[in-house]
Design an enzyme around this catalytic site. Structure first.
Site, PDB file in Angstrom:
ATOM      1  N   LYS A  85      11.146  64.111  73.597  1.00 44.43           N
ATOM      2  CA  LYS A  85      10.225  64.327  74.712  1.00 44.43           C
ATOM      3  C   LYS A  85       9.865  63.026  75.426  1.00 44.43           C
ATOM      4  CE  LYS A  85       6.130  66.979  75.898  1.00 44.43           C
ATOM      5  NZ  LYS A  85       5.061  67.861  75.416  1.00 44.43           N
TER       6      LYS A  85
ATOM      7  N   GLU B  12      16.622  82.554  71.868  1.00 41.45           N
ATOM      8  CA  GLU B  12      17.564  81.454  72.112  1.00 41.45           C
ATOM      9  C   GLU B  12      18.993  81.775  71.681  1.00 41.45           C
ATOM     10  OE1 GLU B  12      14.616  81.094  70.712  1.00 41.45           O
ATOM     11  OE2 GLU B  12      13.480  79.606  71.859  1.00 41.45           O
TER      12      GLU B  12
ATOM     13  N   MET C 212      31.568  99.440  59.777  1.00 44.70           N
ATOM     14  CA  MET C 212      32.651  98.703  59.141  1.00 44.70           C
ATOM     15  C   MET C 212      32.367  98.505  57.647  1.00 44.70           C
ATOM     16  SD  MET C 212      35.589  97.568  59.530  1.00 44.70           S
ATOM     17  CE  MET C 212      36.227  96.935  61.066  1.00 44.70           C
TER      18      MET C 212
ATOM     19  N   PHE D 192       5.228  68.508  64.362  1.00 50.14           N
ATOM     20  CA  PHE D 192       5.212  69.899  64.795  1.00 50.14           C
ATOM     21  C   PHE D 192       6.515  70.235  65.532  1.00 50.14           C
ATOM     22  CE2 PHE D 192       4.106  73.147  68.053  1.00 50.14           C
ATOM     23  CZ  PHE D 192       3.986  74.212  67.167  1.00 50.14           C
ATOM     24  N   GLN D 193       7.150  71.294  65.120  1.00 46.91           N
ATOM     25  CA  GLN D 193       8.426  71.762  65.694  1.00 46.91           C
ATOM     26  C   GLN D 193       9.531  70.721  65.628  1.00 46.91           C
ATOM     27  OE1 GLN D 193       7.571  73.706  69.512  1.00 46.91           O
ATOM     28  NE2 GLN D 193       7.318  75.589  68.326  1.00 46.91           N
TER      29      GLN D 193
HETATM   30  C1  LIG Z   1      25.217  88.698  61.880  1.00 52.42           C
HETATM   31  C2  LIG Z   1      26.081  89.527  61.005  1.00 52.42           C
HETATM   32  N1  LIG Z   1      25.565  90.135  59.922  1.00 52.42           N
HETATM   33  C3  LIG Z   1      26.349  90.913  59.137  1.00 52.42           C
HETATM   34  C4  LIG Z   1      27.675  91.078  59.422  1.00 52.42           C
HETATM   35  C5  LIG Z   1      28.562  91.936  58.521  1.00 52.42           C
HETATM   36  N2  LIG Z   1      29.031  93.107  59.265  1.00 52.42           N
HETATM   37  C6  LIG Z   1      30.256  93.145  59.841  1.00 52.42           C
HETATM   38  S1  LIG Z   1      30.516  94.558  60.684  1.00 52.42           S
HETATM   39  C7  LIG Z   1      29.016  95.162  60.263  1.00 52.42           C
HETATM   40  C8  LIG Z   1      28.570  96.513  60.732  1.00 52.42           C
HETATM   41  C9  LIG Z   1      28.336  96.566  62.187  1.00 52.42           C
HETATM   42  O1  LIG Z   1      27.680  97.752  62.477  1.00 52.42           O
HETATM   43  P1  LIG Z   1      27.690  98.362  63.925  1.00 52.42           P
HETATM   44  O2  LIG Z   1      27.215  97.357  64.904  1.00 52.42           O
HETATM   45  O3  LIG Z   1      26.954  99.659  63.905  1.00 52.42           O
HETATM   46  O4  LIG Z   1      29.243  98.565  64.214  1.00 52.42           O
HETATM   47  P2  LIG Z   1      30.243  99.667  63.614  1.00 52.42           P
HETATM   48  O5  LIG Z   1      31.035  98.991  62.561  1.00 52.42           O
HETATM   49  O6  LIG Z   1      29.442 100.792  63.101  1.00 52.42           O
HETATM   50  O7  LIG Z   1      31.092 100.034  64.777  1.00 52.42           O
HETATM   51  C10 LIG Z   1      28.321  94.256  59.451  1.00 52.42           C
HETATM   52  C11 LIG Z   1      26.982  94.495  58.891  1.00 52.42           C
HETATM   53  C12 LIG Z   1      28.175  90.405  60.553  1.00 52.42           C
HETATM   54  N3  LIG Z   1      29.455  90.478  60.898  1.00 52.42           N
HETATM   55  N4  LIG Z   1      27.357  89.659  61.336  1.00 52.42           N
END
Ligand SMILES: Cc1ncc(C[n+]2csc(CCOP(=O)(O)OP(=O)(O)O)c2C)c(N)n1
Ligand SMILES: [Mg+2]
Lengths: 192, 572
Positions: free
Chosen positions: B161, B49, B477, B111-112
């Site tokens: 529902k 979803e 990052m 439920f749900q």
């Molecule tokens: C849902 C979620 N969880 C954690 C983060 C924290 N976060 C920001 S950038 C990142 C790394 C992203 O990794 P990747 O998709 O490999 O991208 P890269 O930075 O390596 O290009 C994380 C964990 C986030 N922004 N969103």
């Protein structure tokens, strides 16, 4: 979400707080969940509610929420603007304490002995309060008045064994204009 | 005409000219899925979803029309909360319909059952719990109105529902009656005059353009204003494409990873003309030191944005589509020769542009493969109005920096919430909205793993999106921050380049999978991807793990402390 119709923190020194408190009178649609939306907004944006009371208005489609907000937590302007974004909020008036009629209600059950009973009745009389219930060794007293007056009364009640005290949170209306209406001002002079 | 609540809902959606719903059925929403079979509305069955929500966002981003998602109660409703929060942050119009347990069961932990309206209250512009089938047309009409007018945003309709099964007499409301909702559209004339006066006297003005310009569809108006006055433009992460990157007045992206000229133009500016932007902390850095010499004109349709972070000298509440042309007209009336007045400013900006361009170094040997090189090659080989969708992380910043956005609504990303996993489902939704355009998702390896299953949806529904994974084997990052600010103590950021095997995974989902290890393989791979139009394509670009995003304004620092590149980093 449940929310009692008024929330007032217990104890504490109220009088010094007046300066950082503002009263908002908020006209809302009388729909389910409106109070939850307001409470949620305050919590999510980190605004503090000092007291809050809700009641239906003369028009059953609307309710009036009187909120005393703590403007140290956020500027009043932000609070009103964010409140305005709620779809069910129709109108917000800030009620300036100096130009408002403000009332709050206090009820308290106090234990009394034969010596203190008449003294307490005298205190209630001085404040123009009422005895609204009488028990064998307790009295329930009631006082409606300005928050400041209630503070004084509550402080004096402190000399007696208090069983329970409740306050409602305040309601307020703008003071009425006493001067006769002047001629309509020219439009161009209107501030933007 | 008697209809069931479910039929009334579908008919109401048809009345709102909905052409596609992204969704996934379940118990509480079952009654609605039956009349859907007889409707002209296309339904796209997602695999999660959250994907339905992001797909609806992608659709809304590129079409400007509200995206619609429909899911069942409880876990399905909670699964879509992330997308609602994302859309709320980025002001994306969405209408989400959730099933709910029967009215007699509400509050019993049935439920749900989940308190969907309660849970989503703070991430929707408004939501409704329908308690009687007769409310359905009115609520649907209101929902679309609220989602798309004023500051757009997501709304949610929770439908029990039994209400879906209840009979009602069909009607369609002529208009909406929301006494507490009246967005201000027309800017205050006096304020607009004030703004024009400030602009006419400014020596170092900058048009600080945010996503609001795209939401308002005011890009032509912006171009006219900027070109008439010769005022340079910065486009925030949400506004990339709102002003053409190829226009000499475009300075590009400001903010934490903005380029030197865009960031510094604001720091030195004497007037920020803020259009549909909101002084986000990723743009301002430490607010106390942000644009210290600038007066501020702030135009926004949401009054609460004015003065939220920075007090404007001239606040204007209104629709940018109306306010910008008014402002241009007022400036013209003043008959000042702004262009020559701004000559020294433009000359100064030009020297910065020349001195501090964005840069990277691709080794001619081909390895390591630089992510920026991949993006540049993708861009050079794609049609100019290609839609680029990104995830969140380093790859997102590089995509924003190194793509050239010359058309509005061709950049789709998660700006405010920063939602990893946004790219694949949003790209799918974007391609559904604009099947005529090429859609490239530029994703990170971490992000891709969060929502990749929507490629199954894409294959099944014949939605031929293209995905470029910039696979640096890391949560890049976060790795960059640990390298720079935590003494290279890497904690839980390693992902591995080949677990999972992205090519096999792509193939298992019915896509074409391609692997690229070196710069000299890039072109052939992109050519191949471009030639495929009957199914999704995934390219696993194995990029340099150690590459960092620059420039960078370290968190908490002012924008004056911008770090331009690794060389400078070492000097500090
Ligand atoms: C849902 C979620 N969880 C954690 C983060 C924290 N976060 C920001 S950038 C990142 C790394 C992203 O990794 P990747 O998709 O490999 O991208 P890269 O930075 O390596 O290009 C994380 C964990 C986030 N922004 N969103
Ligand atoms: Mg990565």
């Amino acid at each position: 979400m449940t929310f009692s119709s008024s929330v007032v923190p217990m104890g504490g020194n109220r009088t010094n707080l007046e300066a950082k408190h503002h009263v908002l009178s908020v006209l809302v649609e009388n729909k389910s969940g409106v109070l939850a939306r307001i409470a949620q907004l305050f919590s999510r944006r980190g605004y503090n509610i000092y007291s809050l009371s809700v009641a239906p208005t003369e028009d059953e489609r609307f309710s009036r929420v009187t909120i005393v907000v703590d403007v140290e937590s956020a500027p009043l302007e932000q609070i009103t603007k964010q409140l305005h974004k709620l779809i069910n909020v129709l109108k917000i008036s800030e009620i300036n304490a100096a130009q408002a009629v403000e009332y709050e209600l206090l009820m308290g059950s106090i234990s009394t002995s034969s010596e203190t009973r008449s003294e307490l009745i005298e205190l209630v009389r001085i404040f123009d309060g009422k005895i609204v219930d009488v028990g064998f060794d307790k009295l329930t007293v009631m006082l409606a008045g300005s928050p400041k007056m209630l503070d004084d009364f509550e402080a004096l009640l402190g000399a007696y064994p208090i069983v329970e005290i409740q306050r409602t949170g305040r309601v307020a209306l703008q003071k009425l204009d006493r001067s006769a209406p002047t001629r309509a001002r020219s439009k161009s002079g209107k501030a933007s | 005409m008697q209809l069931t609540g479910a039929q009334a809902l579908i008919k109401s959606l048809e009345m709102e000219q909905v052409e596609v719903i992204f969704g996934l059925p379940g118990g509480a929403i079952l009654p609605v899925y039956d009349p859907l079979l007889d409707s002209t509305i296309r339904h796209i069955l997602v695999r999660h979803e959250q994907g339905a929500g992001h797909a609806a966002e992608g659709y809304a981003h590129v079409t400007g029309r509200p995206g619609v998602a429909m899911v069942t109660s409880g876990p399905a409703a909670t699964n879509i909360v992330t997308a609602l929060a994302d859309a709320y942050m980025d002001s994306i119009p969405l209408v989400v319909i959730t099933g709910q347990v029967g009215t007699s069961l509400i509050g019993t932990d049935a439920f749900q059952e989940a308190d969907t309206t309660g849970i989503t209250m703070s991430v929707t512009k408004h939501n409704w719990l329908i308690t009687d089938a007769s409310q359905i047309p009115t609520v649907v009409r209101e929902a679309f109105h609220v989602a798309t007018t004023g500051r757009p945003g997501p709304v949610l309709i929770d439908l029990p529902k039994d209400v879906s099964n209840q009979a009602m007499e069909w009607y369609w409301p002529e208009s909406v009656d929301l006494p507490g909702y009246k967005p201000t559209l027309k800017g205050h004339p006096k304020m607009i005059q004030e703004a024009a006066k400030l602009i006419s006297k400014s020596l170092r003005p900058v048009l600080y353009v945010g996503g609001g310009v795209l939401r308002a569809g005011a890009t032509k108006e912006l171009l006219a204003l900027a070109e008439h006055c010769g005022i340079p433009v910065v486009t925030t992460l949400m506004a990339r494409g709102a002003f053409p990157d190829d226009n000499p007045l475009c300075l590009g992206m400001p903010g934490m990873h903005g380029n030197y000229t865009a960031v510094t133009s604001m720091q030195k500016s004497d007037l920020l003309i803020t259009l549909g932007a909101r002084f986000d902390d990723r743009v301002t850095g430490n607010v106390a030191g942000f644009a210290p010499y600038a007066k501020v004109i702030h135009v926004d349709i949401d009054p609460a944005e004015l003065g939220k972070i920075r007090n404007p000298d001239v606040p204007i509440v209104g629709d940018l589509k109306l306010v910008i042309p008014e402002l241009t007209r007022e400036i013209k009336k003043l008959k000042v020769d702004l262009k020559s007045q701004l000559e020294p400013w433009i000359a100064e900006l030009d020297t910065w542009r020349e001195k501090y361009p964005l840069s990277y170094n691709q080794d001619p040997g081909g390895r390591p493969l630089k992510p920026q090189y991949v993006i540049e090659r993708l861009r050079q080989m794609a049609p100019p109005d290609t839609i680029v969708v990104s995830g969140v992380g380093q790859h997102q910043m590089w995509a924003s920096q190194f793509w050239k956005f010359n058309h509005p609504n061709t950049w789709v990303n998660s700006g405010g919430l920063g939602t990893m996993g946004f790219a694949v489902p949003a790209a799918l939704g974007a391609k559904v909205g604009r099947p005529d355009k090429v859609v490239w998702a530029i994703d990170g390896d971490g992000c891709f793993q969060m929502t990749a299953q929507e490629l199954v949806t894409a294959t099944a529904e014949r939605i031929p999106i293209k995905v470029a994974i910039l696979n640096n084997a890391y949560l890049g990052m976060v790795r960059q921050w640990q390298e720079m600010f935590y003494d290279q103590r890497y904690s839980e950021v390693y992902l591995s380049p080949d677990l999972p095997d992205y090519v096999k995974w792509a193939e298992a989902m019915g896509c074409v999978g391609i692997r690229v290890d070196s710069a000299d393989e890039v072109e052939v791979a992109i050519e191949k991807a471009n030639s495929i139009n009957d199914r999704p394509v995934v390219i696993d670009f194995r990029t340099d793990t150690w590459e960092k995003v620059f420039p960078m304004v370290p968190a908490g620092k002012t924008n004056d402390e911008i770090v331009i590149g690794p060389q400078e980093m070492e000097r500090k």
